[in-house]
Design a protein around this motif. Structure first.
Motif, PDB file in Angstrom:
ATOM      1  N   ALA A  15       0.844  -1.199   0.000  1.00  0.00           N
ATOM      2  CA  ALA A  15       0.000   0.000   0.000  1.00  0.00           C
ATOM      3  C   ALA A  15       0.881   1.252   0.000  1.00  0.00           C
ATOM      4  O   ALA A  15       0.580   2.235  -0.668  1.00  0.00           O
ATOM      5  CB  ALA A  15      -0.929  -0.007   1.215  1.00  0.00           C
ATOM      6  N   GLY A  16       1.987   1.206   0.738  1.00  0.00           N
ATOM      7  CA  GLY A  16       2.900   2.341   0.812  1.00  0.00           C
ATOM      8  C   GLY A  16       3.519   2.673  -0.538  1.00  0.00           C
ATOM      9  O   GLY A  16       3.735   3.839  -0.868  1.00  0.00           O
ATOM     10  N   MET A  17       3.804   1.622  -1.343  1.00  0.00           N
ATOM     11  CA  MET A  17       4.385   1.848  -2.669  1.00  0.00           C
ATOM     12  C   MET A  17       3.351   2.500  -3.590  1.00  0.00           C
ATOM     13  O   MET A  17       3.702   3.332  -4.442  1.00  0.00           O
ATOM     14  CB  MET A  17       4.892   0.528  -3.262  1.00  0.00           C
ATOM     15  N   ILE A  18       2.082   2.120  -3.412  1.00  0.00           N
ATOM     16  CA  ILE A  18       1.014   2.750  -4.205  1.00  0.00           C
ATOM     17  C   ILE A  18       0.888   4.220  -3.794  1.00  0.00           C
ATOM     18  O   ILE A  18       0.772   5.106  -4.631  1.00  0.00           O
ATOM     19  CB  ILE A  18      -0.312   1.978  -4.021  1.00  0.00           C
ATOM     20  N   LYS A  19       0.949   4.472  -2.488  1.00  0.00           N
ATOM     21  CA  LYS A  19       0.888   5.843  -1.975  1.00  0.00           C
ATOM     22  C   LYS A  19       2.037   6.674  -2.548  1.00  0.00           C
ATOM     23  O   LYS A  19       1.837   7.807  -2.989  1.00  0.00           O
ATOM     24  CB  LYS A  19       0.962   5.805  -0.451  1.00  0.00           C
ATOM     25  N   GLU A  20       3.237   6.087  -2.560  1.00  0.00           N
ATOM     26  CA  GLU A  20       4.401   6.795  -3.107  1.00  0.00           C
ATOM     27  C   GLU A  20       4.206   7.126  -4.580  1.00  0.00           C
ATOM     28  O   GLU A  20       4.583   8.208  -5.037  1.00  0.00           O
ATOM     29  CB  GLU A  20       5.665   5.931  -2.960  1.00  0.00           C
ATOM     30  N   ALA A  21       3.629   6.177  -5.319  1.00  0.00           N
ATOM     31  CA  ALA A  21       3.389   6.419  -6.747  1.00  0.00           C
ATOM     32  C   ALA A  21       2.432   7.592  -6.927  1.00  0.00           C
ATOM     33  O   ALA A  21       2.623   8.432  -7.818  1.00  0.00           O
ATOM     34  CB  ALA A  21       2.835   5.162  -7.415  1.00  0.00           C
ATOM     35  N   VAL A  22       1.413   7.657  -6.072  1.00  0.00           N
ATOM     36  CA  VAL A  22       0.456   8.778  -6.139  1.00  0.00           C
ATOM     37  C   VAL A  22       1.174  10.079  -5.769  1.00  0.00           C
ATOM     38  O   VAL A  22       1.020  11.102  -6.439  1.00  0.00           O
ATOM     39  CB  VAL A  22      -0.770   8.523  -5.230  1.00  0.00           C
ATOM     40  N   GLU A  23       1.993  10.027  -4.733  1.00  0.00           N
ATOM     41  CA  GLU A  23       2.744  11.223  -4.315  1.00  0.00           C
ATOM     42  C   GLU A  23       3.692  11.679  -5.422  1.00  0.00           C
ATOM     43  O   GLU A  23       3.997  12.856  -5.552  1.00  0.00           O
ATOM     44  CB  GLU A  23       3.544  10.930  -3.035  1.00  0.00           C
ATOM     45  N   ASP A  24       4.104  10.702  -6.219  1.00  0.00           N
ATOM     46  CA  ASP A  24       5.030  10.947  -7.322  1.00  0.00           C
ATOM     47  C   ASP A  24       4.305  11.448  -8.573  1.00  0.00           C
ATOM     48  O   ASP A  24       4.911  11.649  -9.610  1.00  0.00           O
ATOM     49  CB  ASP A  24       5.752   9.626  -7.611  1.00  0.00           C
ATOM     50  N   GLY A  25       2.982  11.581  -8.470  1.00  0.00           N
ATOM     51  CA  GLY A  25       2.246  12.189  -9.576  1.00  0.00           C
ATOM     52  C   GLY A  25       1.221  11.308 -10.269  1.00  0.00           C
ATOM     53  O   GLY A  25       0.467  11.782 -11.100  1.00  0.00           O
ATOM     54  N   ALA A  26       1.201  10.004  -9.943  1.00  0.00           N
ATOM     55  CA  ALA A  26       0.217   9.123 -10.584  1.00  0.00           C
ATOM     56  C   ALA A  26      -1.175   9.428 -10.039  1.00  0.00           C
ATOM     57  O   ALA A  26      -1.349   9.618  -8.836  1.00  0.00           O
ATOM     58  CB  ALA A  26       0.571   7.663 -10.318  1.00  0.00           C
ATOM     59  N   LYS A  27      -2.144   9.504 -10.945  1.00  0.00           N
ATOM     60  CA  LYS A  27      -3.510   9.818 -10.527  1.00  0.00           C
ATOM     61  C   LYS A  27      -4.517   8.756 -10.918  1.00  0.00           C
ATOM     62  O   LYS A  27      -5.667   8.803 -10.497  1.00  0.00           O
ATOM     63  CB  LYS A  27      -3.955  11.153 -11.130  1.00  0.00           C
ATOM     64  N   THR A  28      -4.090   7.815 -11.723  1.00  0.00           N
ATOM     65  CA  THR A  28      -5.020   6.781 -12.187  1.00  0.00           C
ATOM     66  C   THR A  28      -4.429   5.402 -11.925  1.00  0.00           C
ATOM     67  O   THR A  28      -3.221   5.256 -11.684  1.00  0.00           O
ATOM     68  CB  THR A  28      -5.262   6.901 -13.708  1.00  0.00           C
ATOM     69  N   LEU A  29      -5.309   4.401 -12.007  1.00  0.00           N
ATOM     70  CA  LEU A  29      -4.864   3.017 -11.874  1.00  0.00           C
ATOM     71  C   LEU A  29      -3.743   2.719 -12.877  1.00  0.00           C
ATOM     72  O   LEU A  29      -2.719   2.124 -12.516  1.00  0.00           O
ATOM     73  CB  LEU A  29      -6.061   2.087 -12.106  1.00  0.00           C
ATOM     74  N   GLU A  30      -3.940   3.151 -14.125  1.00  0.00           N
ATOM     75  CA  GLU A  30      -2.956   2.862 -15.171  1.00  0.00           C
ATOM     76  C   GLU A  30      -1.592   3.454 -14.846  1.00  0.00           C
ATOM     77  O   GLU A  30      -0.560   2.808 -15.056  1.00  0.00           O
ATOM     78  CB  GLU A  30      -3.439   3.404 -16.528  1.00  0.00           C
ATOM     79  N   GLU A  31      -1.595   4.691 -14.339  1.00  0.00           N
ATOM     80  CA  GLU A  31      -0.313   5.328 -14.025  1.00  0.00           C
ATOM     81  C   GLU A  31       0.380   4.638 -12.858  1.00  0.00           C
ATOM     82  O   GLU A  31       1.609   4.501 -12.844  1.00  0.00           O
ATOM     83  CB  GLU A  31      -0.534   6.820 -13.725  1.00  0.00           C
ATOM     84  N   VAL A  32      -0.401   4.175 -11.889  1.00  0.00           N
ATOM     85  CA  VAL A  32       0.180   3.448 -10.762  1.00  0.00           C
ATOM     86  C   VAL A  32       0.705   2.088 -11.232  1.00  0.00           C
ATOM     87  O   VAL A  32       1.770   1.639 -10.796  1.00  0.00           O
ATOM     88  CB  VAL A  32      -0.852   3.288  -9.622  1.00  0.00           C
ATOM     89  N   GLN A  33       0.004   1.478 -12.146  1.00  0.00           N
ATOM     90  CA  GLN A  33       0.479   0.204 -12.703  1.00  0.00           C
ATOM     91  C   GLN A  33       1.813   0.392 -13.396  1.00  0.00           C
ATOM     92  O   GLN A  33       2.725  -0.419 -13.256  1.00  0.00           O
ATOM     93  CB  GLN A  33      -0.531  -0.341 -13.728  1.00  0.00           C
TER      94      GLN A  33
END
Ligand code: FES
Length: 63
Positions: A15-33
């Motif tokens: 979950a923390g890695m997903i949070k980091e991806a969002v903090e890094d600018g990802a806003k969608t499922l695809e960008e987090v993937q």
């Protein structure tokens, strides 16, 4: 939700890695993937990954 909880077993994404991806600018499922690889193998975690992305985006963790 503990941030060290593994959400995607195939890729070992927490979950923390997903949070980091969002903090890094990802806003969608695809960008987090793209950033984490979560949900790119069996797809079994996709709904949970998507839920967390929405939750972290809503929290505005990428300010
Ligand atoms: S558990 Fe995430 S792709 Fe399989």
């Amino acid at each position: 939700m503990e941030l060290d909880t593994i959400i995607c077993n195939c890729r070992g994404v927490t979950a923390g890695m997903i949070k980091e991806a969002v903090e890094d600018g990802a806003k969608t499922l695809e960008e987090v993937q793209e950033k984490t690889g979560a949900g790119t193998v069996c797809g079994g975690c996709l709904s949970e990954v998507e839920r967390l992305v929405e939750e972290f985006v809503a929290e505005g963790t990428n300010n």
